[in-house]
Scaffold this motif. Structure first.
Motif, PDB file in Angstrom:
ATOM      1  N   MET A   1       0.840  -1.209   0.000  1.00 53.95           N
ATOM      2  CA  MET A   1       0.000   0.000   0.000  1.00 53.95           C
ATOM      3  C   MET A   1       0.872   1.256   0.000  1.00 53.95           C
ATOM      4  O   MET A   1       1.928   1.287   0.605  1.00 53.95           O
ATOM      5  CB  MET A   1      -0.897  -0.004   1.249  1.00 53.95           C
ATOM      6  N   THR A   2       0.398   2.247  -0.680  1.00 53.85           N
ATOM      7  CA  THR A   2       1.088   3.538  -0.702  1.00 53.85           C
ATOM      8  C   THR A   2       1.113   4.146   0.704  1.00 53.85           C
ATOM      9  O   THR A   2       0.095   4.167   1.382  1.00 53.85           O
ATOM     10  CB  THR A   2       0.312   4.516  -1.622  1.00 53.85           C
ATOM     11  N   VAL A   3       2.276   4.613   1.107  1.00 51.91           N
ATOM     12  CA  VAL A   3       2.377   5.266   2.413  1.00 51.91           C
ATOM     13  C   VAL A   3       2.680   6.749   2.209  1.00 51.91           C
ATOM     14  O   VAL A   3       3.617   7.116   1.511  1.00 51.91           O
ATOM     15  CB  VAL A   3       3.470   4.612   3.283  1.00 51.91           C
ATOM     16  N   LEU A   4       1.831   7.571   2.807  1.00 50.33           N
ATOM     17  CA  LEU A   4       1.947   9.016   2.621  1.00 50.33           C
ATOM     18  C   LEU A   4       2.100   9.732   3.957  1.00 50.33           C
ATOM     19  O   LEU A   4       1.665   9.223   4.992  1.00 50.33           O
ATOM     20  CB  LEU A   4       0.663   9.545   1.962  1.00 50.33           C
ATOM     21  N   ILE A   5       2.684  10.932   3.902  1.00 49.65           N
ATOM     22  CA  ILE A   5       2.708  11.787   5.094  1.00 49.65           C
ATOM     23  C   ILE A   5       2.113  13.141   4.718  1.00 49.65           C
ATOM     24  O   ILE A   5       2.500  13.741   3.714  1.00 49.65           O
ATOM     25  CB  ILE A   5       4.140  12.000   5.628  1.00 49.65           C
ATOM     26  N   ASP A   6       1.167  13.602   5.543  1.00 49.95           N
ATOM     27  CA  ASP A   6       0.629  14.941   5.350  1.00 49.95           C
ATOM     28  C   ASP A   6       1.551  15.911   6.089  1.00 49.95           C
ATOM     29  O   ASP A   6       1.602  15.918   7.314  1.00 49.95           O
ATOM     30  CB  ASP A   6      -0.804  15.028   5.892  1.00 49.95           C
ATOM     31  N   SER A   7       2.283  16.721   5.328  1.00 54.13           N
ATOM     32  CA  SER A   7       3.298  17.590   5.928  1.00 54.13           C
ATOM     33  C   SER A   7       2.716  18.877   6.501  1.00 54.13           C
ATOM     34  O   SER A   7       3.441  19.668   7.116  1.00 54.13           O
ATOM     35  CB  SER A   7       4.370  17.947   4.887  1.00 54.13           C
ATOM     36  N   HIS A   8       1.400  19.086   6.334  1.00 58.47           N
ATOM     37  CA  HIS A   8       0.804  20.326   6.855  1.00 58.47           C
ATOM     38  C   HIS A   8      -0.716  20.166   6.972  1.00 58.47           C
ATOM     39  O   HIS A   8      -1.432  20.258   5.988  1.00 58.47           O
ATOM     40  CB  HIS A   8       1.141  21.492   5.913  1.00 58.47           C
ATOM     41  N   ILE A   9      -1.166  19.915   8.184  1.00 58.77           N
ATOM     42  CA  ILE A   9      -2.607  19.731   8.388  1.00 58.77           C
ATOM     43  C   ILE A   9      -2.991  20.210   9.786  1.00 58.77           C
ATOM     44  O   ILE A   9      -2.344  19.861  10.763  1.00 58.77           O
ATOM     45  CB  ILE A   9      -3.011  18.255   8.166  1.00 58.77           C
ATOM     46  N   HIS A  10      -4.041  21.033   9.845  1.00 60.98           N
ATOM     47  CA  HIS A  10      -4.467  21.608  11.128  1.00 60.98           C
ATOM     48  C   HIS A  10      -5.518  20.716  11.790  1.00 60.98           C
ATOM     49  O   HIS A  10      -6.687  21.080  11.897  1.00 60.98           O
ATOM     50  CB  HIS A  10      -4.964  23.035  10.917  1.00 60.98           C
ATOM     51  N   LEU A  11      -5.070  19.557  12.221  1.00 57.44           N
ATOM     52  CA  LEU A  11      -5.999  18.581  12.820  1.00 57.44           C
ATOM     53  C   LEU A  11      -6.577  19.038  14.152  1.00 57.44           C
ATOM     54  O   LEU A  11      -7.563  18.475  14.623  1.00 57.44           O
ATOM     55  CB  LEU A  11      -5.283  17.237  13.018  1.00 57.44           C
ATOM     56  N   ASP A  12      -5.943  20.042  14.768  1.00 58.88           N
ATOM     57  CA  ASP A  12      -6.474  20.560  16.038  1.00 58.88           C
ATOM     58  C   ASP A  12      -7.676  21.473  15.812  1.00 58.88           C
ATOM     59  O   ASP A  12      -8.373  21.821  16.759  1.00 58.88           O
ATOM     60  CB  ASP A  12      -5.386  21.363  16.762  1.00 58.88           C
ATOM     61  N   ASP A  13      -7.932  21.852  14.581  1.00 53.73           N
ATOM     62  CA  ASP A  13      -8.986  22.818  14.272  1.00 53.73           C
ATOM     63  C   ASP A  13     -10.345  22.349  14.814  1.00 53.73           C
ATOM     64  O   ASP A  13     -10.683  21.167  14.750  1.00 53.73           O
ATOM     65  CB  ASP A  13      -9.079  23.008  12.749  1.00 53.73           C
ATOM     66  N   GLU A  14     -11.087  23.332  15.327  1.00 54.02           N
ATOM     67  CA  GLU A  14     -12.406  23.023  15.913  1.00 54.02           C
ATOM     68  C   GLU A  14     -13.359  22.382  14.910  1.00 54.02           C
ATOM     69  O   GLU A  14     -14.266  21.648  15.291  1.00 54.02           O
ATOM     70  CB  GLU A  14     -13.044  24.305  16.462  1.00 54.02           C
ATOM     71  N   ARG A  15     -13.142  22.659  13.642  1.00 55.92           N
ATOM     72  CA  ARG A  15     -14.030  22.071  12.625  1.00 55.92           C
ATOM     73  C   ARG A  15     -13.859  20.555  12.532  1.00 55.92           C
ATOM     74  O   ARG A  15     -14.625  19.886  11.844  1.00 55.92           O
ATOM     75  CB  ARG A  15     -13.767  22.726  11.261  1.00 55.92           C
TER      76      ARG A  15
END
Ligand SMILES: [Zn+2]
Length: 254
Positions: free
Chosen positions: A1-15
Motif C-alpha cells: 500500500m502507498t504510504v503518505l505523510i501529510d506535511s501540513h494539516i491543522h488537525l487541532d482545528d475546531e471544525r
C-alpha cells in the motif's frame, strides 16, 4: 500500500472536533501514516499537544503564524521558546510573512518571524513557513541567518523562485490548489521542482478543492493531491508517495 505523510494539516482545528477520530482512521486506513500539525498561536498550543497525545500518528510544530500577528503579545515569543524546550515538537511554525492582507503590520510580522528563525536555528529544528505574497522576504530572512532547514508550505511562486529556494535546500509543500485545472502556472512550476524537494499537504480544513468550495478539506484528500502531482510529474503515484515520505521524514526527523 502507498504510504503518505501529510506535511501540513491543522488537525487541532475546531471544525474537526466532532469527527476527528473517524477522519484520522479513514486516512490512516488509506495509507496516510503520519500527520504534521503546526500550531498558529500560543492559545492553540494545548489543542495541538492534545491531538498529538491522542493520536500516535500525529507530530506537531509550535509557532506564531503571521496571519494572527495582532493576537500575538510581547510575551508569546518567550513562551514559544520555553515551550520548544524539550517539548517533543518536531519543528518551529507555522511562521513566516503574509503580505496579502493589508491590515497585518508588516514590521511586526518581520520581527516575530525573524525571532522564530533564530529560535529554530538555536534548537536545530526545521521551520514550517507560510509565505503569502512574501516569498522573497521570507527567503531573504533565511539567507540572513544562513538557515535553510525548512519547508515553504502551499508554495505558489515562480519557476525561478522555486529553483533558487530548493537550490538552497528548502523543501516546498503543495496541496489542493495544484488540483485546479485552471492553475496551469502553478502546475508548470510544480513540474519543475526536483522530486527530492517536494512535500505533500492538505492544509485541512482550509484550502478547499476548486470543485468543493465552501466545504472542509479532509485528511484523506492527501491521496488526491498525491495523485494529481504524480500525474503532473509523469511518475507513478506510488513513486511520488515514497519519495515525499522520505523527504518529510528527513526534514522532521520522523
Ligand atoms: Zn497552515
Amino acid at each position: 500500500m502507498t504510504v503518505l505523510i501529510d506535511s501540513h494539516i491543522h488537525l487541532d482545528d475546531e471544525r474537526f472536533d466532532y469527527d476527528r477520530k473517524a477522519l484520522i482512521k479513514m486516512a490512516t486506513l488509506s495509507g496516510v501514516s503520519r500527520f504534521v500539525v503546526p500550531a498558529v498561536t500560543v492559545n492553540r498550543f494545548p489543542a495541538v499537544l492534545k491531538v498529538a497525545k491522542d493520536y500516535p500518528s500525529v507530530v506537531y510544530t509550535l509557532g506564531l503564524h503571521p496571519y494572527y500577528i495582532n493576537e500575538h503579545s510581547a510575551t508569546d515569543l518567550e513562551f514559544l521558546a520555553k515551550s520548544l524546550q524539550g517539548s517533543g515538537a518536531v519543528g518551529v511554525g507555522e511562521c513566516g510573512l503574509d503580505y496579502y492582507l493589508k491590515d497585518l503590520d508588516r514590521e511586526k510580522q518581520r520581527k516575530v518571524f525573524e525571532a522564530q528563525v533564530i529560535l529554530a536555528k538555536h534548537f536545530n529544528l526545521p521551520l514550517v513557513l507560510h509565505a503569502r505574497g512574501a516569498i522573497d522576504d521570507v527567503f531573504k530572512t533565511l539567507k540572513k541567518h544562513d538557515y535553510f532547514k525548512a519547508v515553504m508550505h502551499s508554495f505558489n511562486g515562480s519557476v525561478e523562485q522555486a529553483r533558487q529556494i530548493t537550490g538552497a535546500g528548502v523543501y516546498l509543500g503543495f496541496g489542493p490548489a495544484v488540483c485546479n485545472p485552471k492553475a496551469t502556472k502553478l502546475q508548470e512550476m510544480v513540474q519543475s521542482v526536483p522530486l527530492d524537494r517536494l512535500m505533500l499537504e492538505t492544509d485541512a480544513p482550509d484550502q478547499p478543492f476548486h470543485d468543493r468550495t465552501g466545504k472542509r478539506n479532509l485528511p484523506i484528500d492527501l491521496l488526491r493531491v498525491n495523485h494529481e502531482i504524480a500525474s503532473i510529474k509523469g511518475i507513478g503515484a506510488d513513486q511520488l508517495a515514497a519519495q515525499t515520505t522520505v523527504n518529510t521524514k528527513h526534514l522532521f526527523k520522523l
